[in-house]
Design a protein around this motif. Structure first.
Motif, PDB file in Angstrom:
ATOM      1  N   GLY A  64      23.200  49.568  10.040  1.00  0.00           N
ATOM      2  CA  GLY A  64      24.420  48.782   9.986  1.00  0.00           C
ATOM      3  C   GLY A  64      24.231  47.393  10.571  1.00  0.00           C
ATOM      4  O   GLY A  64      24.740  46.404  10.032  1.00  0.00           O
ATOM      5  N   LEU A  65      23.495  47.321  11.686  1.00  0.00           N
ATOM      6  CA  LEU A  65      23.218  46.023  12.306  1.00  0.00           C
ATOM      7  C   LEU A  65      22.410  45.140  11.370  1.00  0.00           C
ATOM      8  O   LEU A  65      22.688  43.936  11.223  1.00  0.00           O
ATOM      9  N   GLU A  66      21.421  45.729  10.707  1.00  0.00           N
ATOM     10  CA  GLU A  66      20.606  44.949   9.781  1.00  0.00           C
ATOM     11  C   GLU A  66      21.428  44.473   8.586  1.00  0.00           C
ATOM     12  O   GLU A  66      21.222  43.364   8.081  1.00  0.00           O
ATOM     13  N   ALA A  67      22.370  45.295   8.137  1.00  0.00           N
ATOM     14  CA  ALA A  67      23.234  44.882   7.031  1.00  0.00           C
ATOM     15  C   ALA A  67      24.040  43.639   7.413  1.00  0.00           C
ATOM     16  O   ALA A  67      24.205  42.714   6.615  1.00  0.00           O
ATOM     17  N   CYS A  68      24.528  43.613   8.657  1.00  0.00           N
ATOM     18  CA  CYS A  68      25.266  42.434   9.135  1.00  0.00           C
ATOM     19  C   CYS A  68      24.337  41.230   9.262  1.00  0.00           C
ATOM     20  O   CYS A  68      24.730  40.093   8.968  1.00  0.00           O
ATOM     21  N   ASN A  69      23.112  41.478   9.713  1.00  0.00           N
ATOM     22  CA  ASN A  69      22.132  40.392   9.798  1.00  0.00           C
ATOM     23  C   ASN A  69      21.875  39.772   8.430  1.00  0.00           C
ATOM     24  O   ASN A  69      21.773  38.545   8.288  1.00  0.00           O
ATOM     25  N   ILE A  70      21.745  40.610   7.416  1.00  0.00           N
ATOM     26  CA  ILE A  70      21.488  40.119   6.057  1.00  0.00           C
ATOM     27  C   ILE A  70      22.677  39.301   5.560  1.00  0.00           C
ATOM     28  O   ILE A  70      22.512  38.214   4.986  1.00  0.00           O
ATOM     29  N   ALA A  71      23.890  39.822   5.771  1.00  0.00           N
ATOM     30  CA  ALA A  71      25.089  39.097   5.337  1.00  0.00           C
ATOM     31  C   ALA A  71      25.161  37.726   5.995  1.00  0.00           C
ATOM     32  O   ALA A  71      25.440  36.712   5.330  1.00  0.00           O
ATOM     33  N   ALA A  72      24.885  37.675   7.304  1.00  0.00           N
ATOM     34  CA  ALA A  72      24.922  36.397   8.020  1.00  0.00           C
ATOM     35  C   ALA A  72      23.828  35.449   7.515  1.00  0.00           C
ATOM     36  O   ALA A  72      24.056  34.243   7.348  1.00  0.00           O
ATOM     37  N   ALA A  73      22.641  35.998   7.271  1.00  0.00           N
ATOM     38  CA  ALA A  73      21.533  35.170   6.789  1.00  0.00           C
ATOM     39  C   ALA A  73      21.833  34.583   5.415  1.00  0.00           C
ATOM     40  O   ALA A  73      21.481  33.429   5.117  1.00  0.00           O
ATOM     41  N   LYS A  74      22.477  35.362   4.560  1.00  0.00           N
ATOM     42  CA  LYS A  74      22.837  34.864   3.226  1.00  0.00           C
ATOM     43  C   LYS A  74      23.807  33.689   3.336  1.00  0.00           C
ATOM     44  O   LYS A  74      23.695  32.695   2.598  1.00  0.00           O
ATOM     45  N   VAL A  75      24.760  33.799   4.260  1.00  0.00           N
ATOM     46  CA  VAL A  75      25.721  32.712   4.454  1.00  0.00           C
ATOM     47  C   VAL A  75      25.029  31.492   5.055  1.00  0.00           C
ATOM     48  O   VAL A  75      25.233  30.365   4.606  1.00  0.00           O
ATOM     49  N   LYS A  76      24.186  31.702   6.047  1.00  0.00           N
ATOM     50  CA  LYS A  76      23.499  30.588   6.707  1.00  0.00           C
ATOM     51  C   LYS A  76      22.573  29.844   5.746  1.00  0.00           C
ATOM     52  O   LYS A  76      22.394  28.627   5.836  1.00  0.00           O
ATOM     53  N   SER A  77      21.975  30.582   4.818  1.00  0.00           N
ATOM     54  CA  SER A  77      21.053  29.955   3.875  1.00  0.00           C
ATOM     55  C   SER A  77      21.766  29.245   2.733  1.00  0.00           C
ATOM     56  O   SER A  77      21.151  28.481   1.981  1.00  0.00           O
ATOM     57  N   GLY A  78      23.058  29.531   2.586  1.00  0.00           N
ATOM     58  CA  GLY A  78      23.814  28.936   1.494  1.00  0.00           C
ATOM     59  C   GLY A  78      23.825  29.774   0.232  1.00  0.00           C
ATOM     60  O   GLY A  78      24.465  29.404  -0.757  1.00  0.00           O
ATOM     61  N   GLU A  79      23.155  30.907   0.261  1.00  0.00           N
ATOM     62  CA  GLU A  79      23.123  31.774  -0.919  1.00  0.00           C
ATOM     63  C   GLU A  79      24.466  32.460  -1.143  1.00  0.00           C
ATOM     64  O   GLU A  79      24.804  32.828  -2.262  1.00  0.00           O
ATOM     65  N   ALA A  80      25.215  32.653  -0.066  1.00  0.00           N
ATOM     66  CA  ALA A  80      26.535  33.268  -0.159  1.00  0.00           C
ATOM     67  C   ALA A  80      27.529  32.461   0.672  1.00  0.00           C
ATOM     68  O   ALA A  80      27.160  31.850   1.676  1.00  0.00           O
ATOM     69  N   GLU A  81      28.782  32.449   0.231  1.00  0.00           N
ATOM     70  CA  GLU A  81      29.847  31.800   0.987  1.00  0.00           C
ATOM     71  C   GLU A  81      30.644  32.817   1.801  1.00  0.00           C
ATOM     72  O   GLU A  81      31.157  32.519   2.873  1.00  0.00           O
ATOM     73  N   LEU A  82      30.727  34.028   1.261  1.00  0.00           N
ATOM     74  CA  LEU A  82      31.506  35.078   1.907  1.00  0.00           C
ATOM     75  C   LEU A  82      30.841  36.419   1.613  1.00  0.00           C
ATOM     76  O   LEU A  82      30.566  36.739   0.457  1.00  0.00           O
ATOM     77  N   ALA A  83      30.581  37.189   2.660  1.00  0.00           N
ATOM     78  CA  ALA A  83      29.897  38.473   2.497  1.00  0.00           C
ATOM     79  C   ALA A  83      30.423  39.465   3.522  1.00  0.00           C
ATOM     80  O   ALA A  83      31.048  39.090   4.518  1.00  0.00           O
ATOM     81  N   ILE A  84      30.161  40.715   3.255  1.00  0.00           N
ATOM     82  CA  ILE A  84      30.561  41.779   4.187  1.00  0.00           C
ATOM     83  C   ILE A  84      29.320  42.544   4.621  1.00  0.00           C
ATOM     84  O   ILE A  84      28.528  42.994   3.784  1.00  0.00           O
ATOM     85  N   GLY A  85      29.144  42.655   5.920  1.00  0.00           N
ATOM     86  CA  GLY A  85      28.112  43.522   6.483  1.00  0.00           C
ATOM     87  C   GLY A  85      28.793  44.781   6.979  1.00  0.00           C
ATOM     88  O   GLY A  85      29.851  44.706   7.624  1.00  0.00           O
ATOM     89  N   ALA A  86      28.232  45.927   6.682  1.00  0.00           N
ATOM     90  CA  ALA A  86      28.940  47.168   6.985  1.00  0.00           C
ATOM     91  C   ALA A  86      27.967  48.297   7.318  1.00  0.00           C
ATOM     92  O   ALA A  86      26.750  48.155   7.196  1.00  0.00           O
ATOM     93  N   GLY A  87      28.536  49.411   7.716  1.00  0.00           N
ATOM     94  CA  GLY A  87      27.754  50.611   7.974  1.00  0.00           C
ATOM     95  C   GLY A  87      28.611  51.832   7.716  1.00  0.00           C
ATOM     96  O   GLY A  87      29.837  51.795   7.893  1.00  0.00           O
ATOM     97  N   CYS A  88      28.000  52.902   7.259  1.00  0.00           N
ATOM     98  CA  CYS A  88      28.756  54.117   6.969  1.00  0.00           C
ATOM     99  C   CYS A  88      27.817  55.316   7.016  1.00  0.00           C
ATOM    100  O   CYS A  88      26.683  55.254   6.534  1.00  0.00           O
ATOM    101  N   GLU A  89      28.301  56.387   7.617  1.00  0.00           N
ATOM    102  CA  GLU A  89      27.509  57.619   7.614  1.00  0.00           C
ATOM    103  C   GLU A  89      28.399  58.809   7.947  1.00  0.00           C
ATOM    104  O   GLU A  89      29.240  58.742   8.843  1.00  0.00           O
ATOM    105  N   SER A  90      28.221  59.883   7.206  1.00  0.00           N
ATOM    106  CA  SER A  90      28.864  61.158   7.513  1.00  0.00           C
ATOM    107  C   SER A  90      27.781  62.138   7.924  1.00  0.00           C
ATOM    108  O   SER A  90      27.135  62.770   7.081  1.00  0.00           O
ATOM    109  N   MET A  91      27.572  62.235   9.224  1.00  0.00           N
ATOM    110  CA  MET A  91      26.503  63.103   9.727  1.00  0.00           C
ATOM    111  C   MET A  91      26.869  64.579   9.636  1.00  0.00           C
ATOM    112  O   MET A  91      25.993  65.443   9.677  1.00  0.00           O
TER     113      MET A  91
END
Length: 279
Positions: free
Chosen positions: A94-121
């Motif tokens: 989940g943390l890495e997903a948020c990192n990717i979303a932030a990196a996409k925005v910082k690089s200009g590849e995305a303007e708006l993104a969602i970083g998320a996590g989900c699991e049913s253990m």
């Protein structure tokens, strides 16, 4: 390079990751869907403006696989143009997903993104994927594969963390969680999980044990001692890789280890231009 800003952050309560947990009957798809719906509704969001959804999910198999975030995007009624990417980096997914979303925005590849996590253990138990690292001797032996629990004990031993250290921190953590709930610190971020009829299943973390004491934790047996010392004897594997560890002190147990839980979370991340639109 542009800056990335967090505009919203939501999560479900954490349900016990067992068959008797309050969220057991909710699939990962349903948990992820409700988080995405909350992000949309709380921000009056035009979902066609969301470039992508990155979702961490350990054990992406069965009902939890098949690009879960893309399916959840569709299930939540987002615009057809919104893509989804499933991310697995074990417990940091989940943390890495948020990192990717932030990196996409910082690089200009995305303007708006969602970083998320989900699991049913409770529905997709740990180890369900049957990955080669644990099951294929050709990689397990040369990489000194060791299960997470025994490895955690080895780390504690190597760096001098005692059972008392771990238990004291666990008690403090439980007390902090209870205090945070008492002071309504999660009021703005918690999304109650509801069933198909709209009935609330869980609106508060189910895994807290604020009554925990050092004495109650002291009565618990180490969870990974048998696995390390007797069968299959992973202590020996660790010591082959780290011969400086003379003997592993098994200090982790059910009361000071990370919980087995069900839940989902999402973070809305965007560029600066979204500040006025999402205010």
């Amino acid at each position: 390079m542009a800056e990335a800003y967090i505009y919203d952050a939501v999560r479900t309560p954490r349900g016990k990751g067992k068959a008797n947990g309050s969220l057991h009957e909710q699939t990962s798809l349903q948990l992820a869907t409700q988080v995405l719906e909350a992000i949309r509704d709380r921000n009056n969001l035009d979902t066609s403006k969301v470039d992508d959804v990155y979702m961490g999910c350990l054990s992406p198999i069965g009902e939890q696989g098949g690009n879960l975030p893309r399916i959840a995007v569709l299930n939540a009624g987002y615009a057809q143009t919104v893509a989804g990417v499933q991310v697995e980096r074990f417990c940091a997914s989940g943390l890495e997903a948020c990192n990717i979303a932030a990196a996409k925005v910082k690089s200009g590849e995305a303007e708006l993104a969602i970083g998320a996590g989900c699991e049913s253990m409770s529905r997709v138990p740990m180890g369900s994927t049957g990955g080669s690292w644990a099951t294929d001797p050709s990689i397990a032996m040369k990489s000194y594969f060791t299960p997470q629990g025994v490895a955690a004990d080895a780390i504690a031993t190597k760096y001098g963390f005692s059972r008392t250290d771990l238990d004291s921190y666990a008690v403090q953590s439980q007390q902090r969680a209870a205090q945070a709930w008492k002071e309504n610190r999660f009021k703005k971020s918690i999304v109650p999980v509801k069933d198909q009829l709209g009935v609330t299943l869980l609106d508060r973390d189910e895994f807290m044990r604020p009554e925990t004491t050092l004495q109650s934790l002291g009565a618990l047996e180490p969870s990974f001692k048998m696995q390390g010392e007797v069968m299959p004897g992973f202590d020996g594997v660790i010591q082959q890789r780290y011969p400086e560890i003379e003997k592993i002190d098994h200090v982790h147990h059910a009361g000071n280890s990370s919980g087995i839980v069900d839940g989902a979370a999402g973070v809305l991340i965007g560029s600066r231009k979204w500040a006025k639109r999402l205010a």
